[in-house]
Design an enzyme around this catalytic site. Structure first.
Site, PDB file in Angstrom:
ATOM      1  N   GLN A  41       0.802  -1.218   0.000  1.00 14.25           N
ATOM      2  CA  GLN A  41       0.000   0.000   0.000  1.00 14.25           C
ATOM      3  C   GLN A  41       0.840   1.275   0.000  1.00 14.25           C
ATOM      4  O   GLN A  41       0.338   2.331  -0.361  1.00 14.25           O
ATOM      5  CB  GLN A  41      -0.954  -0.012   1.200  1.00 14.25           C
ATOM      6  CG  GLN A  41      -2.001  -1.123   1.084  1.00 14.25           C
ATOM      7  CD  GLN A  41      -2.965  -1.131   2.254  1.00 14.25           C
ATOM      8  OE1 GLN A  41      -2.688  -1.746   3.276  1.00 14.25           O
ATOM      9  NE2 GLN A  41      -4.084  -0.455   2.116  1.00 14.25           N
ATOM     10  N   HIS A  61      -1.123  -5.651 -12.931  1.00 15.82           N
ATOM     11  CA  HIS A  61      -0.468  -5.456 -14.228  1.00 15.82           C
ATOM     12  C   HIS A  61      -1.210  -6.219 -15.323  1.00 15.82           C
ATOM     13  O   HIS A  61      -1.142  -5.847 -16.486  1.00 15.82           O
ATOM     14  CB  HIS A  61       0.997  -5.923 -14.174  1.00 15.82           C
ATOM     15  CG  HIS A  61       1.841  -5.036 -13.317  1.00 15.82           C
ATOM     16  ND1 HIS A  61       3.021  -5.437 -12.738  1.00 15.82           N
ATOM     17  CD2 HIS A  61       1.678  -3.742 -12.932  1.00 15.82           C
ATOM     18  CE1 HIS A  61       3.539  -4.442 -12.043  1.00 15.82           C
ATOM     19  NE2 HIS A  61       2.736  -3.410 -12.142  1.00 15.82           N
ATOM     20  N   ASP A  74       2.482   0.442  -7.918  1.00 16.92           N
ATOM     21  CA  ASP A  74       3.833   0.507  -8.505  1.00 16.92           C
ATOM     22  C   ASP A  74       4.688   1.589  -7.854  1.00 16.92           C
ATOM     23  O   ASP A  74       5.886   1.402  -7.649  1.00 16.92           O
ATOM     24  CB  ASP A  74       3.758   0.795 -10.015  1.00 16.92           C
ATOM     25  CG  ASP A  74       3.340  -0.426 -10.812  1.00 16.92           C
ATOM     26  OD1 ASP A  74       3.068  -1.480 -10.203  1.00 16.92           O
ATOM     27  OD2 ASP A  74       3.275  -0.325 -12.057  1.00 16.92           O
ATOM     28  N   ARG A  99       3.509  -0.050  13.039  1.00 17.76           N
ATOM     29  CA  ARG A  99       3.243  -1.376  12.471  1.00 17.76           C
ATOM     30  C   ARG A  99       3.374  -1.286  10.952  1.00 17.76           C
ATOM     31  O   ARG A  99       2.650  -0.515  10.309  1.00 17.76           O
ATOM     32  CB  ARG A  99       1.820  -1.821  12.859  1.00 17.76           C
ATOM     33  CG  ARG A  99       1.469  -3.150  12.270  1.00 17.76           C
ATOM     34  CD  ARG A  99       0.033  -3.621  12.500  1.00 17.76           C
ATOM     35  NE  ARG A  99      -0.142  -4.765  11.626  1.00 17.76           N
ATOM     36  CZ  ARG A  99      -1.279  -5.161  11.095  1.00 17.76           C
ATOM     37  NH1 ARG A  99      -2.412  -4.546  11.385  1.00 17.76           N
ATOM     38  NH2 ARG A  99      -1.314  -6.187  10.279  1.00 17.76           N
ATOM     39  N   ASN A 188      -1.867 -10.980   8.289  1.00 19.41           N
ATOM     40  CA  ASN A 188      -2.886  -9.948   8.433  1.00 19.41           C
ATOM     41  C   ASN A 188      -4.200 -10.440   7.837  1.00 19.41           C
ATOM     42  O   ASN A 188      -4.273 -10.754   6.640  1.00 19.41           O
ATOM     43  CB  ASN A 188      -2.455  -8.665   7.698  1.00 19.41           C
ATOM     44  CG  ASN A 188      -3.473  -7.558   7.897  1.00 19.41           C
ATOM     45  OD1 ASN A 188      -3.674  -7.085   9.015  1.00 19.41           O
ATOM     46  ND2 ASN A 188      -4.158  -7.154   6.832  1.00 19.41           N
ATOM     47  N   TYR A 329     -13.223  -2.400  12.318  1.00 13.75           N
ATOM     48  CA  TYR A 329     -13.659  -1.146  11.683  1.00 13.75           C
ATOM     49  C   TYR A 329     -15.142  -0.866  11.826  1.00 13.75           C
ATOM     50  O   TYR A 329     -15.547   0.290  11.890  1.00 13.75           O
ATOM     51  CB  TYR A 329     -13.334  -1.172  10.175  1.00 13.75           C
ATOM     52  CG  TYR A 329     -11.860  -1.022   9.872  1.00 13.75           C
ATOM     53  CD1 TYR A 329     -11.313   0.214   9.574  1.00 13.75           C
ATOM     54  CD2 TYR A 329     -11.015  -2.126   9.904  1.00 13.75           C
ATOM     55  CE1 TYR A 329      -9.962   0.369   9.305  1.00 13.75           C
ATOM     56  CE2 TYR A 329      -9.656  -1.989   9.636  1.00 13.75           C
ATOM     57  CZ  TYR A 329      -9.132  -0.743   9.344  1.00 13.75           C
ATOM     58  OH  TYR A 329      -7.795  -0.607   9.084  1.00 13.75           O
TER      59      TYR A 329
HETATM   60  C1  NOJ Z   1      -7.597  -3.736   6.719  1.00 10.07           C
HETATM   61  C2  NOJ Z   1      -6.360  -4.000   5.931  1.00 10.07           C
HETATM   62  O1  NOJ Z   1      -5.450  -4.680   6.752  1.00 10.07           O
HETATM   63  C3  NOJ Z   1      -5.721  -2.756   5.351  1.00 10.07           C
HETATM   64  O2  NOJ Z   1      -4.773  -3.149   4.417  1.00 10.07           O
HETATM   65  C4  NOJ Z   1      -6.783  -1.865   4.748  1.00 10.07           C
HETATM   66  O3  NOJ Z   1      -6.232  -0.754   4.107  1.00 10.07           O
HETATM   67  C5  NOJ Z   1      -7.743  -1.447   5.839  1.00 10.07           C
HETATM   68  N1  NOJ Z   1      -8.401  -2.641   6.327  1.00 10.07           N
HETATM   69  C6  NOJ Z   1      -8.817  -0.478   5.387  1.00 10.07           C
HETATM   70  O4  NOJ Z   1      -9.637  -1.079   4.449  1.00 10.07           O
END
Ligand code: NOJ
Length: 500
Positions: A41, A61, A74, A99, A188, A329
Site C-alpha cells: 500500500q 499489471h 507501482d 506497524r 494480516n 472497523y
Molecule cells: C484492513 C487491511 O489490513 C488494510 O490493508 C486496509 O487498508 C484497511 N483494512 C482499510 O480497508
C-alpha cells in the site's frame, strides 16, 4: 446449547447497554499507541533491484480493471525511497510503535529462502534501526497480502507446502531482525487472504470456494509454524511476542429470530481463524465443523470442504499466540437469506456458503463514502467483551482501527470523531469491563493504495499528493488529534473538531 448462546448474547448486550460506568478519560500508563501501514500500500518500487513480483503486482499489471481508478501500487507513497520522511512523521506524532509489513518477494525474490536480496535486507534493516533511533518500536507483520507470484503459480495458500514456504520465510526474517523487533504479527486478516481472493474480489483473483477453505487450514498452520519457530529458536534469547492480526466486525442478529444464523456467521467469518488458536480445545469451531461436514455431504463431496486437522495439528495451532491481535472497523446485522435471495456486496465474502445476509442499521450510516464502513462505536466494546468471554482474560492489542473519506480533506473531522468515539468505547472496555486491552493502532499513517478502491479512499492521517512525483506528505487535523491523545494518554485533549 443454542439457547445458551442466545441467552448469552442478550445478557452481554443488556449488561453493556446499562452503560453504568462513568467514562474515565485516561488510558493505563503502560497502554501503547501506534500507527500502521502495509508494504504494497505504501512502498512502490515494485521492481527495484531484484525484487520479485507479488500477487498484487501481477494482478494489477494483468487485470487493471480490478481497481476502481485502474491504479496500482507501482509507486504508491514511494515509501521505499521516502521512508525517512515517514519515520519523521511518526516521531512527530509521539506514538509508541509503528506497524508495517515486509514485502515477501522484496526480501526473498523467488519466494524461497535460498536467496535473500541484499537490497531488501538493507531496506527493512534501515527502517527498523531508523525507528529505534527515533524511540519508536517496530511492530512487524510478516504477511500483509504480498505473496510472491512464483508461489501463487504453485498453488499459493491452497497448497499444503505453503506452510513450509511461510515458515522458511519467517525464519529468515526472525534471523535478520529478532534482535531489534519485540512484536511480530504473522498474517494480516486471514479471512481476506482466504475468502475474497477465491471469489475474484482481491488478488490473486481466483474463483474457487474449495480453495477458500483449503487456504483456511494452511494459513492457520503457517501462522502456527512461524509462531513455534520463534518460540523455540528466538524467544529464549530475545523474549519478544508473536501473534496473528485477525479482522472482526461486530455481528448482531437483525431480529431476535436471527440468533442462530448470527452465531454461525460469526463462526464462519471470524471464529474460524481464532478458535483453533485461542480456545482451550483447539481445532475448528464445533458448530462450523458440523455445518460444513453436513453441507459438503449434501453437495456430494466425499469429505468436508473444510479440511480436518489431525490431532497433532490441533496441538500445534492451539496456544500459538502471545496476545490477541484485532483489526476492527465496523458492525453488521445478520439474518438468514430468503430462498433465492441475491447476496449483496456486504455478503460477498463467502456468506452464501452458510446462507447469511449481512446488512447495516440506518443509524450506523456514515460519511465515509465507502458502503462497508458504517460507524457503530459500541461494536468495538461489545467485541472486546466477547473475546474475553470466549477466550478468557487474554491480552488484546487492537492492530487496526480507522476511518476513510473520499474528499481527503485536511480538516478531517469525520476521522477525528471516529477515533474519539471508538477510543471512548475502548476505554469503557478497559476501565469499565476490565478487558485487558494493551494497545491501539490507528490505520493509517498515510493516505495510501486502498486495494480495489485505489487512491480514491483516504484512510491517512497525512495526505499524500499522488500527482506530484515527490509525493509530498501533509499532516491532517487527525494527525494532531492523535498526537495529543497518544502524548496525554487521555481523550481529554480539548476540541479538535475544527482545524487548528
Ligand atoms: C484492513 C487491511 O489490513 C488494510 O490493508 C486496509 O487498508 C484497511 N483494512 C482499510 O480497508
Amino acid at each position: 446449547m443454542k439457547l445458551g448462546i442466545a441467552v448469552g448474547y442478550l445478557i452481554v448486550d443488556r449488561l453493556l447497554s446499562l452503560a453504568g460506568q462513568i467514562a474515565c478519560q485516561s488510558f493505563p500508563p503502560e497502554f501503547r499507541f501506534g500507527v500502521a501501514t502495509s508494504s504494497y500500500q505504501i512502498e512502490g518500487a515494485w521492481n527495484k533491484k531484484i525484487k520479485g513480483e507479488n500477487i498484487w503486482d501481477h494482478l494489477l499489471h494483468t487485470r487493471p480493471e480490478f481497481v476502481a481508478d485502474r491504479s496500482n501500487g507501482d509507486v504508491a507513497c514511494d515509501s521505499y525511497h521516502l521512508w525517512e520522511q515517514d519515520l519523521d512523521l511518526i516521531a512527530e506524532m509521539g506514538v509508541d510503535f509503528y506497524r508495517f509489513s515486509i514485502n515477501w518477494p522484496r526480501l526473498l525474490p523467488n519466494g524461497f529462502a535460498n536467496k535473500i536480496s541484499a537490497d531488501g535486507r538493507r531496506y527493512y534493516g534501515d527502517l527498523i534501526s531508523g525507528l529505534r533511533a527515533r524511540g519508536i518500536a517496530p511492530v512487524v507483520t510478516l504477511y500483509h497480502w504480498e505473496l510472491p507470484q512464483s508461489l501463487q503459480d504453485l498453488g499459493g495458500w491452497a497448497n499444503p507446502l505453503s506452510v513450509e514456504w511461510f515458515a522458511d520465510y519467517a525464519r529468515v526474517v526472525f534471523s535478520l531482525y529478532a534482535d531489534q523487533v519485540d512484536t511480530w504479527l504473522t498474517i494480516n486478516e486471514a479471512i481476506y487472504v482466504c475468502e475474497p481472493s477465491y471469489r475474484d474480489i482481491v488478488a490473486p483473483g481466483l474463483v474457487n470456494e474449495v480453495g477458500a477453505l483449503l487456504c483456511s487450514k494452511y494459513i492457520l498452520l503457517a501462522h502456527a509454524a512461524a509462531y513455534r519457530i520463534y518460540e523455540e529458536e528466538f524467544k529464549p534469547k530475545y523474549g519478544g511476542e508473536v501473534s496473528i492480526a485477525n479482522h472482526e466486525f461486530w455481528f448482531e442478529p437483525k431480529t431476535d429470530e436471527d440468533l442462530d444464523i448470527t452465531v454461525l456467521a460469526r463462526d464462519y467469518a471470524f471464529t474460524r481463524f481464532s478458535y483453533p488458536i485461542y480456545s482451550a480445545e483447539g481445532g475448528w469451531p464445533p458448530l462450523l465443523e458440523a455445518f460444513m461436514e453436513e453441507k459438503s455431504k449434501s453437495e456430494g463431496y466425499p469429505r468436508s470442504k473444510l479440511p480436518a486437522f489431525t490431532p497433532e495439528e490441533i496441538e500445534l495451532v492451539k496456544g500459538s499466540y502471545d496476545f490477541f491481535g484485532l483489526n476492527h472497523y465496523s458492525s453488521r446485522t445478520v439474518r438468514a437469506a430468503l430462498p433465492g435471495e441475491e447476496y449483496g456486496a456486504f455478503s460477498a465474502d463467502g456468506f452464501d456458503e452458510i446462507g447469511a445476509i449481512l446488512e447495516s442499521r440506518p443509524e450506523w450510516a456514515s460519511e465515509s463514502g465507502q458502503d462497508w464502513l458504517t460507524v457503530h462505536p459500541e461494536g468495538i466494546r461489545n467485541l472486546l467483551n466477547r473475546i474475553k468471554q470466549q477466550y478468557g482474560d487474554i491480552k488484546i492489542m487492537i492492530t487496526e482501527n480507522g476511518f476513510t473519506d473520499l474528499d481527503g480533506d485536511l480538516n478531517d473531522i469525520g476521522r477525528i470523531e471516529y477515533f474519539e468515539s471508538y477510543l471512548e468505547q475502548v476505554l469503557l472496555a478497559i476501565n469499565g469491563d476490565k478487558v485487558n486491552v494493551v494497545g491501539y493502532t490507528a490505520w493509517s499513517l498515510l493516505d495510501n493504495f486502498e486495494w480495489t478502491s485505489g487512491y480514491q479512499s483516504h484512510f491517512g492521517m497525512h495526505a499524500v499528493d499522488f500527482s506530484d512525483p515527490r509525493r509530498p506528505r501533509t499532516p491532517k487535523a487527525s494527525a494532531r488529534y492523535f498526537k495529543s491523545v497518544a502524548r496525554a494518554r487521555s481523550l481529554d485533549v480539548g476540541n479538535f473538531t475544527a482545524a487548528n
